[in-house]
Scaffold this active site. Sequence first.
Site, PDB file in Angstrom:
ATOM      1  N   GLN A  73      71.752  53.509 -42.960  1.00  0.00           N
ATOM      2  CA  GLN A  73      70.532  53.640 -42.162  1.00  0.00           C
ATOM      3  C   GLN A  73      69.662  54.802 -42.637  1.00  0.00           C
ATOM      4  O   GLN A  73      70.115  55.935 -42.755  1.00  0.00           O
ATOM      5  CB  GLN A  73      70.860  53.820 -40.680  1.00  0.00           C
ATOM      6  CG  GLN A  73      69.620  53.655 -39.812  1.00  0.00           C
ATOM      7  CD  GLN A  73      69.880  53.874 -38.337  1.00  0.00           C
ATOM      8  OE1 GLN A  73      70.174  54.981 -37.919  1.00  0.00           O
ATOM      9  NE2 GLN A  73      69.764  52.815 -37.548  1.00  0.00           N
ATOM     10  N   CYS A 103      65.582  55.828 -32.867  1.00  0.00           N
ATOM     11  CA  CYS A 103      66.166  57.112 -32.464  1.00  0.00           C
ATOM     12  C   CYS A 103      65.266  57.820 -31.448  1.00  0.00           C
ATOM     13  O   CYS A 103      64.071  57.991 -31.686  1.00  0.00           O
ATOM     14  CB  CYS A 103      66.372  58.010 -33.673  1.00  0.00           C
ATOM     15  SG  CYS A 103      67.042  59.650 -33.240  1.00  0.00           S
ATOM     16  N   ASP A 205      74.676  48.506 -23.529  1.00  0.00           N
ATOM     17  CA  ASP A 205      75.608  48.137 -22.453  1.00  0.00           C
ATOM     18  C   ASP A 205      76.655  47.103 -22.877  1.00  0.00           C
ATOM     19  O   ASP A 205      77.176  46.365 -22.029  1.00  0.00           O
ATOM     20  CB  ASP A 205      74.859  47.634 -21.214  1.00  0.00           C
ATOM     21  CG  ASP A 205      74.057  48.733 -20.530  1.00  0.00           C
ATOM     22  OD1 ASP A 205      74.270  49.916 -20.866  1.00  0.00           O
ATOM     23  OD2 ASP A 205      73.217  48.413 -19.674  1.00  0.00           O
ATOM     24  N   GLY A 227      78.134  50.660 -29.578  1.00  0.00           N
ATOM     25  CA  GLY A 227      77.921  52.060 -29.909  1.00  0.00           C
ATOM     26  C   GLY A 227      78.822  52.969 -29.106  1.00  0.00           C
ATOM     27  O   GLY A 227      79.990  53.178 -29.438  1.00  0.00           O
ATOM     28  N   ARG A 228      78.298  53.491 -27.995  1.00  0.00           N
ATOM     29  CA  ARG A 228      79.033  54.512 -27.235  1.00  0.00           C
ATOM     30  C   ARG A 228      80.403  54.043 -26.753  1.00  0.00           C
ATOM     31  O   ARG A 228      81.337  54.848 -26.649  1.00  0.00           O
ATOM     32  CB  ARG A 228      78.182  54.981 -26.054  1.00  0.00           C
ATOM     33  CG  ARG A 228      76.983  55.836 -26.475  1.00  0.00           C
ATOM     34  CD  ARG A 228      76.073  56.167 -25.309  1.00  0.00           C
ATOM     35  NE  ARG A 228      75.494  54.961 -24.725  1.00  0.00           N
ATOM     36  CZ  ARG A 228      75.054  54.869 -23.484  1.00  0.00           C
ATOM     37  NH1 ARG A 228      75.162  55.897 -22.661  1.00  0.00           N
ATOM     38  NH2 ARG A 228      74.524  53.739 -23.036  1.00  0.00           N
TER      39      ARG A 228
END
Length: 318
Positions: A73, A103, A205, A227-228
């Site tokens: 990226q 971002c 989510d 991701g998270r």
Amino acid sequence: MAKVQIGNVTLENQVFLAPMAGVTDLPFRLLCREMGTGLVCSEMVSAKAIYYKNKNTESLLEIHEKERPVSLQLFGSDPELMAEMAKRIEERPFSILDINMGCPVPKVVNNGEGSALMKDPLLAGKIISAVAGAIHKPVTVKIRKGFDDSCVNAVEIARIAQESGAAAVAVHGRTREQYYAGQADWDIIARVKAAVSIPVIGNGDVTGPEAAERMLKETGCDAVLIGRAARGNPWIFRRTIHYLDTGELLPSPPIEEVREMMLRHAALLTEYKGEYTAIREMRKHVCWYTAGYPHSARLRERINEMETMQELEAVIRG
């Protein structure tokens, strides 16, 4: 499990690791790849930093053959510089080049980079066109729902991306103003999917196997980014892929497996970054790996006092 075609790159499944600054370094990507993710993505790399040969950038660009396919990226706001740096690094062993237009971090946005580009569709198109025209590898774009509630333009930016030569677009269902708060808007992902013919990757989510299945069904997207929810939990890829394939929900890993994964992670970090840096970086990872376990607060306290791999191993095994 459906395969995903991005340009000339065939990905084995629909479950991808999202890029995360300070998280998706090479050691973490290797662990997620071993757990089956169809695509790993690097931390974002500044085109300016490549141009100025910033000493910290080389490690961000490092790729291991065992983690491929890799999406690298890149971020920046100058079309010519972005194209030149894409060309400069094209020989490196990544499969896909992703342009960051999502971002939300102030120091990036204030430079007119990342999600600030959502406010300038003309410039966004010029960047995508310049990069896609400069290299032979597929170019993808990661965007958000919009910059804020007054600028919800993911569909417009996705169309521009397609027209400018992008091979796929990833959409995070939150605006820049939301950062990571509130609920992700999956409807915007569905609207983007309906508006373009290139693959659309949904983000936001996807907290586990069932959420991944819901996003795929509700939005029609071609793949999901996790991701998270992957922090301290590389098993999420194995569990999600298995669930999508079979409908069976695998149990969470036993504590012994979590311990071994933490030690493996620490060993990989030590190999690539040295013991001093590795032990300090493991502090946040240990917090994520142990969240919700009994006595985890005490463990985290002790980890924060550790200086060596030997001490870390003694605490984790203890």
